[in-house]
Every structure is written in structure tokens, then in C-alpha cells.
Scaffold this motif. Structure first.
Motif, PDB file in Angstrom:
ATOM      1  N   SER A 752       0.123  -3.950 -49.994  1.00 47.90           N
ATOM      2  CA  SER A 752       0.392  -2.819 -50.882  1.00 47.90           C
ATOM      3  C   SER A 752       0.808  -1.629 -50.050  1.00 47.90           C
ATOM      4  N   SER A 753       1.466  -0.679 -50.684  1.00 48.45           N
ATOM      5  CA  SER A 753       1.887   0.535 -49.997  1.00 48.45           C
ATOM      6  C   SER A 753       0.704   1.413 -49.639  1.00 48.45           C
ATOM      7  N   LYS A 754      -0.427   1.252 -50.352  1.00 46.73           N
ATOM      8  CA  LYS A 754      -1.608   2.043 -50.032  1.00 46.73           C
ATOM      9  C   LYS A 754      -2.141   1.691 -48.647  1.00 46.73           C
ATOM     10  N   GLU A 755      -2.055   0.410 -48.291  1.00 46.22           N
ATOM     11  CA  GLU A 755      -2.501   0.002 -46.961  1.00 46.22           C
ATOM     12  C   GLU A 755      -1.618   0.598 -45.872  1.00 46.22           C
ATOM     13  N   GLN A 756      -0.290   0.668 -46.133  1.00 45.88           N
ATOM     14  CA  GLN A 756       0.627   1.208 -45.137  1.00 45.88           C
ATOM     15  C   GLN A 756       0.417   2.697 -44.914  1.00 45.88           C
ATOM     16  N   ALA A 757      -0.120   3.394 -45.902  1.00 47.05           N
ATOM     17  CA  ALA A 757      -0.327   4.841 -45.770  1.00 47.05           C
ATOM     18  C   ALA A 757      -1.539   5.181 -44.924  1.00 47.05           C
ATOM     19  N   LEU A 758      -2.399   4.189 -44.656  1.00 44.56           N
ATOM     20  CA  LEU A 758      -3.588   4.457 -43.843  1.00 44.56           C
ATOM     21  C   LEU A 758      -3.181   4.731 -42.406  1.00 44.56           C
ATOM     22  N   ASN A 759      -3.771   5.746 -41.818  1.00 42.28           N
ATOM     23  CA  ASN A 759      -3.451   6.120 -40.439  1.00 42.28           C
ATOM     24  C   ASN A 759      -4.469   5.500 -39.490  1.00 42.28           C
ATOM     25  N   LEU A 760      -3.953   4.979 -38.382  1.00 42.33           N
ATOM     26  CA  LEU A 760      -4.823   4.420 -37.358  1.00 42.33           C
ATOM     27  C   LEU A 760      -5.297   5.521 -36.425  1.00 42.33           C
ATOM     28  N   ASN A 761      -6.487   5.359 -35.888  1.00 40.12           N
ATOM     29  CA  ASN A 761      -7.026   6.334 -34.946  1.00 40.12           C
ATOM     30  C   ASN A 761      -6.233   6.277 -33.642  1.00 40.12           C
ATOM     31  N   SER A 762      -5.789   7.440 -33.168  1.00 37.11           N
ATOM     32  CA  SER A 762      -4.959   7.479 -31.964  1.00 37.11           C
ATOM     33  C   SER A 762      -5.781   7.300 -30.690  1.00 37.11           C
ATOM     34  N   GLN A 763      -7.104   7.456 -30.765  1.00 41.25           N
ATOM     35  CA  GLN A 763      -7.952   7.315 -29.600  1.00 41.25           C
ATOM     36  C   GLN A 763      -8.705   5.991 -29.659  1.00 41.25           C
ATOM     37  N   LEU A 764      -8.742   5.307 -28.520  1.00 42.82           N
ATOM     38  CA  LEU A 764      -9.451   4.042 -28.428  1.00 42.82           C
ATOM     39  C   LEU A 764     -10.776   4.280 -27.720  1.00 42.82           C
ATOM     40  N   ASN A 765     -11.865   4.129 -28.456  1.00 40.12           N
ATOM     41  CA  ASN A 765     -13.203   4.304 -27.910  1.00 40.12           C
ATOM     42  C   ASN A 765     -13.973   3.002 -28.074  1.00 40.12           C
ATOM     43  N   ILE A 766     -14.965   2.808 -27.228  1.00 45.11           N
ATOM     44  CA  ILE A 766     -15.776   1.606 -27.323  1.00 45.11           C
ATOM     45  C   ILE A 766     -16.548   1.618 -28.640  1.00 45.11           C
ATOM     46  N   PRO A 767     -16.475   0.554 -29.435  1.00 48.39           N
ATOM     47  CA  PRO A 767     -17.145   0.568 -30.745  1.00 48.39           C
ATOM     48  C   PRO A 767     -18.657   0.410 -30.605  1.00 48.39           C
ATOM     49  N   LYS A 768     -19.369   0.661 -31.720  1.00 47.37           N
ATOM     50  CA  LYS A 768     -20.821   0.496 -31.728  1.00 47.37           C
ATOM     51  C   LYS A 768     -21.208  -0.976 -31.718  1.00 47.37           C
ATOM     52  N   ASP A 769     -20.424  -1.800 -32.417  1.00 44.78           N
ATOM     53  CA  ASP A 769     -20.669  -3.240 -32.444  1.00 44.78           C
ATOM     54  C   ASP A 769     -19.346  -3.932 -32.694  1.00 44.78           C
ATOM     55  N   THR A 770     -19.406  -5.262 -32.834  1.00 47.57           N
ATOM     56  CA  THR A 770     -18.181  -6.055 -33.005  1.00 47.57           C
ATOM     57  C   THR A 770     -17.964  -6.507 -34.442  1.00 47.57           C
ATOM     58  N   SER A 771     -18.735  -5.971 -35.385  1.00 44.70           N
ATOM     59  CA  SER A 771     -18.608  -6.423 -36.780  1.00 44.70           C
ATOM     60  C   SER A 771     -17.230  -6.111 -37.351  1.00 44.70           C
ATOM     61  N   GLN A 772     -16.701  -4.913 -37.055  1.00 44.82           N
ATOM     62  CA  GLN A 772     -15.389  -4.541 -37.582  1.00 44.82           C
ATOM     63  C   GLN A 772     -14.292  -5.418 -36.994  1.00 44.82           C
ATOM     64  N   LEU A 773     -14.372  -5.709 -35.702  1.00 50.04           N
ATOM     65  CA  LEU A 773     -13.370  -6.564 -35.065  1.00 50.04           C
ATOM     66  C   LEU A 773     -13.399  -7.966 -35.650  1.00 50.04           C
ATOM     67  N   LYS A 774     -14.592  -8.544 -35.786  1.00 54.51           N
ATOM     68  CA  LYS A 774     -14.697  -9.892 -36.340  1.00 54.51           C
ATOM     69  C   LYS A 774     -14.220  -9.933 -37.792  1.00 54.51           C
ATOM     70  N   LYS A 775     -14.451  -8.850 -38.528  1.00 50.58           N
ATOM     71  CA  LYS A 775     -13.986  -8.783 -39.908  1.00 50.58           C
ATOM     72  C   LYS A 775     -12.458  -8.772 -39.964  1.00 50.58           C
ATOM     73  N   HIS A 776     -11.834  -8.029 -39.067  1.00 54.68           N
ATOM     74  CA  HIS A 776     -10.372  -7.961 -39.049  1.00 54.68           C
ATOM     75  C   HIS A 776      -9.749  -9.281 -38.600  1.00 54.68           C
ATOM     76  N   ILE A 777     -10.379  -9.971 -37.627  1.00 55.34           N
ATOM     77  CA  ILE A 777      -9.851 -11.277 -37.204  1.00 55.34           C
ATOM     78  C   ILE A 777      -9.922 -12.276 -38.348  1.00 55.34           C
ATOM     79  N   THR A 778     -11.054 -12.271 -39.074  1.00 52.19           N
ATOM     80  CA  THR A 778     -11.189 -13.169 -40.223  1.00 52.19           C
ATOM     81  C   THR A 778     -10.159 -12.846 -41.295  1.00 52.19           C
ATOM     82  N   LEU A 779      -9.932 -11.552 -41.533  1.00 54.31           N
ATOM     83  CA  LEU A 779      -8.952 -11.151 -42.536  1.00 54.31           C
ATOM     84  C   LEU A 779      -7.535 -11.526 -42.120  1.00 54.31           C
ATOM     85  N   LEU A 780      -7.240 -11.446 -40.806  1.00 54.43           N
ATOM     86  CA  LEU A 780      -5.931 -11.857 -40.312  1.00 54.43           C
ATOM     87  C   LEU A 780      -5.686 -13.341 -40.577  1.00 54.43           C
ATOM     88  N   CYS A 781      -6.672 -14.178 -40.286  1.00 52.62           N
ATOM     89  CA  CYS A 781      -6.520 -15.612 -40.568  1.00 52.62           C
ATOM     90  C   CYS A 781      -6.373 -15.873 -42.060  1.00 52.62           C
TER      91      CYS A 781
END
Length: 852
Positions: A752-781
Motif C-alpha cells: 500500500s502507499s501508506k507503507e511507502q510513506a513511512l520514513n526510516l530512521n537515518s541513524q543506525l543504533n544497536i537495538p534493545k533486542d532482536t525481536s523486531q529483526l526476526k519479525k521483519h525477516i519472517t514478514l519478508l519470507c
């Protein structure tokens, strides 16, 4: 980088693969010619001595035959060359050459030839001293205030100062507390020797104290010394500079004052005669050599300092007056008068680049043309602009990001891997259990059809493979106009036996993968001929592999179906053999003339096993961050205790330490323990990152086989999942991959176009945990399973309106919806350790190197 380059007046390259150091260069009127012109004397560690008298026809000319006055092979390495009044009965200049076990003094005389290029020099040995100890360096001067002659002092590798009064040996003295030799210089005004000891302090010894001290040949105490007949060698003054010294030099303003210059690893110091600091300068680069000399301004001193960035800086005291670029890294620099040109700067590199240059700039001969004013037709400009924009758009669509070159064969790199291992392995310092680590020779050939100025070859292999040399630089002699940099790459495969050996097959394993094909199974003996065992006839369908690290992998070929199974106890160990099996199957059927062969994977993507490796890697990163914070706290505490102890020791009225010494000792032990823990964690993190990369390659391979992705789509996945060659605390794998996958989900895989309007964070910081990363990998598959496709074109940002098989779902906007999608995806991609697979041939080889 400097705006100005050193103006090349004369240059040459000495010998072939010879080595030089700071003591190998000297400028003096060594042949005592009447015009007083300096000659360049150069000695090398190969034993060659050369004397030059440059006479270039025009600025920038190279060396001519008549410039070399003398070249002689002395058979022994030349450590240092100096020119002075070393022969008794005459004040003529003579040449002193220091070898490791010998000091030779020569007389150099010039002879005029019958023609212009016939001038030459002759060298005659006046005397020599055989040394009982290995020499390091030497200095000379009028020791003890003698007139009309120079004495020589040699420092040995074991800390002995040997003084020679021209043809005779005077005495030898050992320096107290000696460990390693340092630079040595003589101050005629104070009649002192100055050196920098291994304790990182400048030390001054009076010549008279050296002369009357205990003889070095009688180092053991005798009864007479116990009774007070001998004197102990006492230092005149010391100054702690806190770093090792590269060189030391004495410069005199006049008869009443002189300065001691010391070049350190990060600073250079100017000291008074009594050891007090006159001034110091902190350097922002690593110096290689220096030369102080008197300035035209009264009371100041100029200093030439060369560094490892090919730069030569000129300071007036601590003020930078000039910076110039050199074509090499200087290890020795001198200033002299050559061919009636005063102030010529002579530099020498460690590989024999000798250059005479001067400071200055070339005037700009460019003149701006006269501007012709004319009226502009804006309508014609708009039409021309639209045509150009159309051409640019068409070129970008047809060629992609990088422009195509006119001739691809102008530069070519080819690699040939030797079919046999080296008879003597180059992996001498590597041990992997009881297995011997082999090595193989790779031949890289560079071919060019255009003129090159400089070529740099870089070779990269994936860990744990190592190279004996990964950087090669080819500097061509021809000086061509600066052209356009070109980069070419060549990928090559290394033999599997380099890290893998034949092993016993295993019937059971924790992790299994099944590869489906569309052709009848091939004998494993045909696919892996080098891993066959003569005593086992069942290896037609079963074959075992043993990594040098200890892991075992088993490959089974089905007798009835068109399947191959790869199994192992470690999930990440499956990738190398799986990828190698697919590559060898494709090569086998290509040789048979079969064009429709394909592999596929129909099992579940092993995300659960993959996520366990991600969590372990992330846990080590967090642990490393905590250990570094603790180490920083203990270091601050250690310095605070040191300051308090120092204040107590400086106090004139003694006060109790109040257990500060005990606290200092305990804190020191904690700092050492934490430093060891940080080092151990870094080693574990490196191994974990290597395992994670292997597992990532396997997951990408299975996804590509599962969804039959093209080579371009596989390259996009590799760029997203493998963006880093090294993993650091500042920029780690988790946050980088999460940002890349989030970008794919919001662009080419968005619904959807709503997803494209979301802005990514320009700074890369170490996350608190890996739950968000694992969620995105699962969603990619999940998106790929429902028909999404990967692309990087500009049209990919548009919402996908086509209907995919199985339907497409949007990115969930609520936590409840997101949890339901995650639960469905987990059921779809995990909970299975026995896996099955299919896909086109991947482009990345498991044992692959890249040269460019």
C-alpha cells in the motif's frame, strides 16, 4: 593532502630490491673538490656504496650515467655513512662506513676524464677497526675539545659506547640500565653524548665522565674498584618524554646556545642544553624522519619532518610554514648544495627512491577566455534540455547505475588455481586440532591494452581462509597523465579439499536439508572424486565430509527418487556442502549437454535455527558492550588512585597511604582481567559472526531455491542480509540488516502507499533486542511466499496492484494483527529440522575469492 608537490629536480632508483634506513644517506664534499659542491653518499643493507653528483640538463630529469661517480660492493651491510676529519695529520674530509662488525675509513678522490661524462671517483681504504660487538649506530665530533680532527663513537647492540681516536681505539663504556639501543648524537658545546633509552627518556653523558669511568673490559668488580679506584658511570641529566624516539639531532644557534631536537612517535621536542623543554609539538600523523636546521629568522629553527603519508612538513619552531607532497615515504632527509643550487632537499625511501627536490609552485598558464555576451533563446534551451533529459533517462534504463565501458578487454584479470596443494604448506603458524592445514598457490594474471600509471591488486577470501599477501601495488616507471580510475573484478573458486577432508558418513543428525532435482540421481563418486574411499563401495549413494574444524557432514543420494539429502549436527555447517553439491550438479549436467536441469527446495525455511544464531551473536555484542563499559570505569578508577598516590608521595609531610596501594593493586588486577575478558569476547564474537554469515548464505540459498529467484533477486537478498565484511560495536549486523529489510518491505515488497510513506530512521543504533529483526525477516519470507518480487528499479516504489497467487496482505497496522501474521509465518517457516529444497544456480561460491 598538500596543495603543493615537491618540485622534482633530479631522481633515481637505487639497485633492485635493496633496503635503506636513516643512516644510509649523507651529503658532503667527500672528494674535497675546490668548488665545495656536496656529493650524495648512499649505502645500502645489501652492501653497496654509491656516490652521486647530479647534473640534470633540465629540472625533473632522471639520473644519467655521468651522475654516478662511484659504485662499489663492500660485501657487508652498510649501517651508516658519515663524512668528517677522521685521519690524523690532515684536515681533509674522509668517509666513515659503519658495518655490523667493522668500521672502515676511506679517502675519496675525484679524477677528471678526457670527455664530459668521464669524471669518476676512486676510494682508498685508510684504516679499519674490527668490532668485538655488533654495532647499531655511530656519531662523531671533537670529543674532549680536540682541534682539527674528529673522533668516532659507536653504540653496540648491547649498550656499549666504543670511542675511537682516529686510527686507535680509546675506550669502551657500558650505559647503565641498558635494554635496547636508541638514536645517538654528540653536542660539541656541552661535550656530551645524548641518547634515548628504552625507558623512554633522553639521557646525557659527559665525555669526561665516560673517559674516567670504569673500563667496560673490566666490568666485573675487582678488589681495587671496591677500594674506590674506579668511578661509576653517572648520567648528567635525564628527561622522560613518554615515547620511543626515532632520531635525535643537535642544532647550535651560536657559540653560546644550542638545542637538542628529539623526534618521537607522535611528538617532536626541542630541549635546552640542560634538558629543559624549550618547546614541543604534537603531530597528527606518524613521522618517519626529520632534519632541524637554522632559520633565517633570528632565534628560531626550521625543521623538516617526513611522515608515512608521503608528506614533508616544514616547521619554524612549532608553526607549520609549508607542506609538500613526496612520491615516496622518506626514511632519511638531508639539505645541501648541489650543482650551485643551494637548499636542495634530498630524500631517500626504504626501497631506494632517491630524489632531489625543492619547494615551490608552478605558475598557472591558464587564461580565462573573453566572455562574448549574446542574447539567450530560452525556448531553444528548453527544447534542448528536454532532449538531453530523454537521452539520460534512456541510458539509465538500458545501462543501469554503472556506465558501460567502450572496450571491456582494455583491462583483464584472470586467475588460475593450482590443482595440487603446495608441497610445503604456507600455513606454518596455524593449528586446527590434529589436522594439517594445507595451502594452495593462486596465479593472478593482469593484462592491459592501455597505458597504466599505477595498478593495485586486492585479493579477498572469506574467513576462515587466509592469504599470505592480500595487497599488491605495481608502480610503472612511465609518468603518464592522470586518467580515469578503473575497477575490474574476477571471482574464482578454491578446491573444497582446502578446508574439507573425507570423513565417515553419519546415519543420524540434528539438521537435514533435502534438495529435489528434475533428473535422475548422479553417483556421488562422480561429483566428488577426490573424496572417495577405496574401501567403501556404498559411497555411490552416501559420502561423508570432515571440516578441518571438526564438523562432520553427510550427503545421501536417493536410489529411487531424484533427491539429495545433506545433514549435520550444526545448522551453519550445511551451507558449504549444499552449495558445492548444487554447483557440481549443474556443472555435471552442463557437460552432458542437458540444459533444462534445475534444483528446487520444497521444505520449510529453517528460521527458528537461524534465529538462534542471531540471538547468540547479539548476546555476545551486548556482553562486549558491558565489558567495555566496566573496563572504562575501572580505568578511570585506576587513574584516580594514581593521582592520589602521587599527591601523597609529593607531599613534604609524610601521611599514611590509607590502603591506597592495596586498592591500586586490586584495581590493576581487575583492569587486566576485564581486558582479557574483552579480548576473549571479541574472539567469540568473530567466530559467531562467521557462523552467522554461513547460516545467512544457507537461508538465502534456500529462499532462492524455494521461490525460484533470478540472479538479480539473489543479489538483492545478499546485499540486504550480508552488508558487512566486519562486525563492530559501532556498526553491527543486526541494525544494518534490519534497516535493509525494512527498506525492502517499504518499497518493492510494499502492499500500500501508506507503507511507502513511512520514513526510516537515518541513524543506525544497536537495538534493545532482536525481536523486531526476526519479525521483519519472517514478514519478508511471507511476502515472497505470497508472490512478492525483489527489484531496485524506480518503478518498484509504486504499489503492487497485480493479483498474486495465494493473495497479498498488507503490513499489519496493529499489534494484534502483527502478532497473528507472525504466528502464521512461524508455523509456515519453522518447527521443522528436516528440510527440503529447489532453485536456480546461485552466483556466490562457497570457496570463493575475489580479486580486483
Amino acid at each position: 593532502m598538500s596543495l603543493f608537490k615537491a618540485r622534482d629536480w633530479w631522481s633515481t632508483i637505487l639497485g633492485d630490491k635493496e633496503e635503506f634506513d636513516q643512516g644510509c644517506l649523507c651529503l658532503a664534499n667527500v672528494d674535497n673538490s675546490g668548488n665545495g659542491q656536496d656529493k650524495i653518499i648512499v649505502g645500502s643493507f645489501m652492501g653497496y656504496l654509491r656516490i652521486f653528483s647530479p647534473h640534470p640538463a633540465k629540472t625533473g630529469d632522471g639520473a644519467q650515467a655521468e651522475d654516478l661517480l662511484l659504485e662499489v660492493d663492500l660485501r657487508d651491510p652498510v649501517l651508516q655513512v658519515e663524512v668528517g676529519k677522521f685521519v690524523s695529520g690532515t684536515e681533509m674530509l674522509h668517509l666513515a662506513v659503519l658495518h655490523s662488525r667493522k668500521l672502515c675509513v676511506y679517502s675519496v678522490s675525484g679524477t677528471l676524464g678526457n670527455v664530459e661524462h668521464g669524471n669518476q671517483c676512486q676510494m682508498k681504504l685508510m684504516y679499519e677497526h674490527n668490532l668485538q660487538r655488533t654495532a647499531c649506530n655511530m656519531t662523531y665530533g671533537s670529543f674532549g675539545g680536540v682541534k682539527g680532527r674528529d673522533l668516532i663513537c659507536i653504540q653496540s647492540m648491547d649498550g656499549m659506547l666504543m670511542v675511537f681516536e682516529q686510527e686507535s681505539y680509546a675506550f669502551g663504556r657500558f650505559l647503565p640500565g641498558f635494554l635496547l639501543p636508541g638514536p645517538l648524537a654528540y653536542s660539541s658545546r656541552t661535550d656530551s653524548f645524548l641518547t634515548v633509552s628504552s625507558c623512554q627518556q633522553v639521557e646525557s653523558y659527559k665525555y669526561q665522565v665516560l673517559a674516567f669511568a670504569t673500563d667496560a673490559d673490566k666490568r666485573q668488580e675487582t678488589e681495587q674498584q671496591k677500594l674506590g679506584s674506579g668511578k661509576r658511570l653517572v648520567v648528567d641529566w635525564t628527561l622522560n618524554i613518554g615515547e620511543q624516539a626515532l632520531d635525535i639531532c643537535i642544532v647550535s644557534f651560536n657559540q653560546s646556545a644550542s638545542s637538542v631536537f628529539v623526534l618521537g612517535e607522535r611528538n617532536f621536542f626541542c630541549l635546552k642544553d640542560n634538558g629543559q623543554i624549550r618547546f614541543m609539538k604534537k603531530l597528527d600523523w606518524s613521522p618517519s624522519c626529520f632534519l632541524p636546521y637554522c632559520s633565517v629568522s633570528e632565534g628560531t629553527i626550521n625543521t623538516l619532518i617526513g611522515n608515512h603519508n608521503n608528506m614533508l612538513h616544514i616547521y619554524q619552531d612549532v608553526t607549520l610554514k609549508w607542506a609538500t607532497q613526496l612520491p615516496h615515504i622518506p626514511v632519511a632527509v638531508r639539505v645541501g648544495c648541489l650543482h650551485d643550487l643551494k637548499g636542495v632537499i634530498v630524500t631517500l625511501s626504504d626501497d631506494g627512491h632517491l630524489q632531489c627536490s625543492y619547494l615551490g609552485t608552478d605558475p598557472s598558464l591558464f587564461q580565462a577566455p573573453n566572455v562574448q555576451s549574446r542574447e539567450l533563446n530560452y525556448d531553444e534551451l528548453d527544447v534542448e534540455m528536454k532532449e538531453l533529459q530523454k537521452i539520460i533517462k534512456d541510458v539509465n534504463k538500458s545501462q543501469g547505475v554503472w556506465p558501460m565501458t567502450e572496450r571491456e578487454d582494455d583491462l583483464n584479470v584472470s586467475v588460475v588455481v593450482s590443482p595440487n596443494f603446495d608441497s610445503v604448506s604456507q600455513a606454518t603458524d596455524v593449528e586446527v586440532g590434529t589436522d594439517l592445514v594445507p595451502s594452495v598457490t593462486v596465479k593472478v594474471t593482469l593484462q592491459n591494452r592501455v597505458i597504466l600509471q599505477k595498478a593495485k591488486l586486492s585479493v579477498y577470501v572469506q574467513p576462515p581462509l587466509e592469504l599470505t599477501c592480500d595487497q599488491f601495488t605495481f608502480q610503472f616507471m612511465n609518468r603518464n597523465p592522470d586518467g580515469i580510475p578503473r575497477v575490474i573484478q574476477c571471482k574464482f573458486r578454491l578446491p573444497l579439499k582446502l578446508i574439507c577432508l573425507p570423513g565417515q558418513p553419519s546415519k543420524t543428525a540434528s539438521h537435514k536439508i533435502t534438495i529435489d532435482t528434475n533428473k535422475s540421481p548422479v553417483s556421488l563418486l562422480s561429483l566428488f572424486p577426490g573424496f572417495a574411499s577405496q574401501s567403501d563401495d556404498d559411497q555411490v549413494n552416501v559420502m561423508g565430509f570432515h571440516f578441518l574444524g571438526g564438523a562432520r557432514i553427510t550427503v545421501l543420494a536417493s536410489k529411487t527418487s531424484q533427491r539429495y539429502r545433506i545433514q549435520s549436527e550444526q545448522f551453519e555447517d550445511l551451507w558449504l556442502i549444499t552449495n558445492e553439491l548444487i554447483l557440481r550438479l549443474q556443472e555435471y549436467f552442463e557437460k552432458q549437454g542437458v540444459k533444462d536441469f534445475a534444483c528446487s527446495f520444497s521444505g520449510s525455511i529453517p528460521l527458528q535455527e537461524y534465529f538462534e544464531l542471531i540471538d547468540h551473536h547479539f548476546e555476545l555484542r551486548i556482553n562486549g558492550e558491558k565489558l567495555e563499559e566496566l573496563l572504562s570505569e575501572r580505568a578511570v578508577q585506576f587513574r584516580a588512585i594514581q593521582r592520589r598516590l602521587l599527591a601523597r608521595f609529593k607531599d613534604k609531610t609524610p601521611a599514611p597511604l590509607q590502603h591506597l596501594d592495596t586498592l591500586l593493586d586490586g584495581t590493576y588486577k581487575q583492569v587486566i582481567a576485564l581486558a582479557d575478558a574483552v579480548e576473549e569476547n571479541q574472539g567469540n564474537l568473530f567466530q559467531s559472526f562467521t557462523r552467522l554469515k554461513s547460516a545467512t548464505h544457507l537461508v538465502i540459498l534456500l529462499i532462492a531455491l524455494w521461490q525460484k529467484l533470478s540472479a538479480d533477486q539473489v543479489a538483492i537478498l545478499e546485499a540486504a542480509f550480508l552488508p558487512l565484511q566486519e562486525d563492530t560495536q559501532e556498526l553491527g549486523w543486526e541494525e544494518t540488516v534490519d534497516a535493509a529489510i525494512s527498506h525492502l518491505l517499504k518499497t518493492c515488497l510494499s502492499k500500500s502507499s501508506k507503507e511507502q510513506a513511512l520514513n526510516l530512521n537515518s541513524q543506525l543504533n544497536i537495538p534493545k533486542d532482536t525481536s523486531q529483526l526476526k519479525k521483519h525477516i519472517t514478514l519478508l519470507c511471507d511476502r515472497l511466499a505470497k508472490g512478492g518480487r525483489l527489484c531496485l528499479s524506480t518503478d518498484a516504489a509504486a504499489p503492487q496492484t497485480m493479483v498474486m497467487p495465494g493473495g497479498c496482505t498488507t503490513i499489519p497496522e496493529s499489534d494484534l494483527e502483527e502478532r497473528s501474521v507472525e504466528q502464521d509465518s512461524t508455523e509456515l517457516f519453522t518447527n521443522h529440522r528436516h528440510l527440503t529444497a529447489e532453485t536456480p544456480r546461485p552466483e556466490v561460491s562457497p570457496l570463493q575469492g575475489v580479486s580486483e
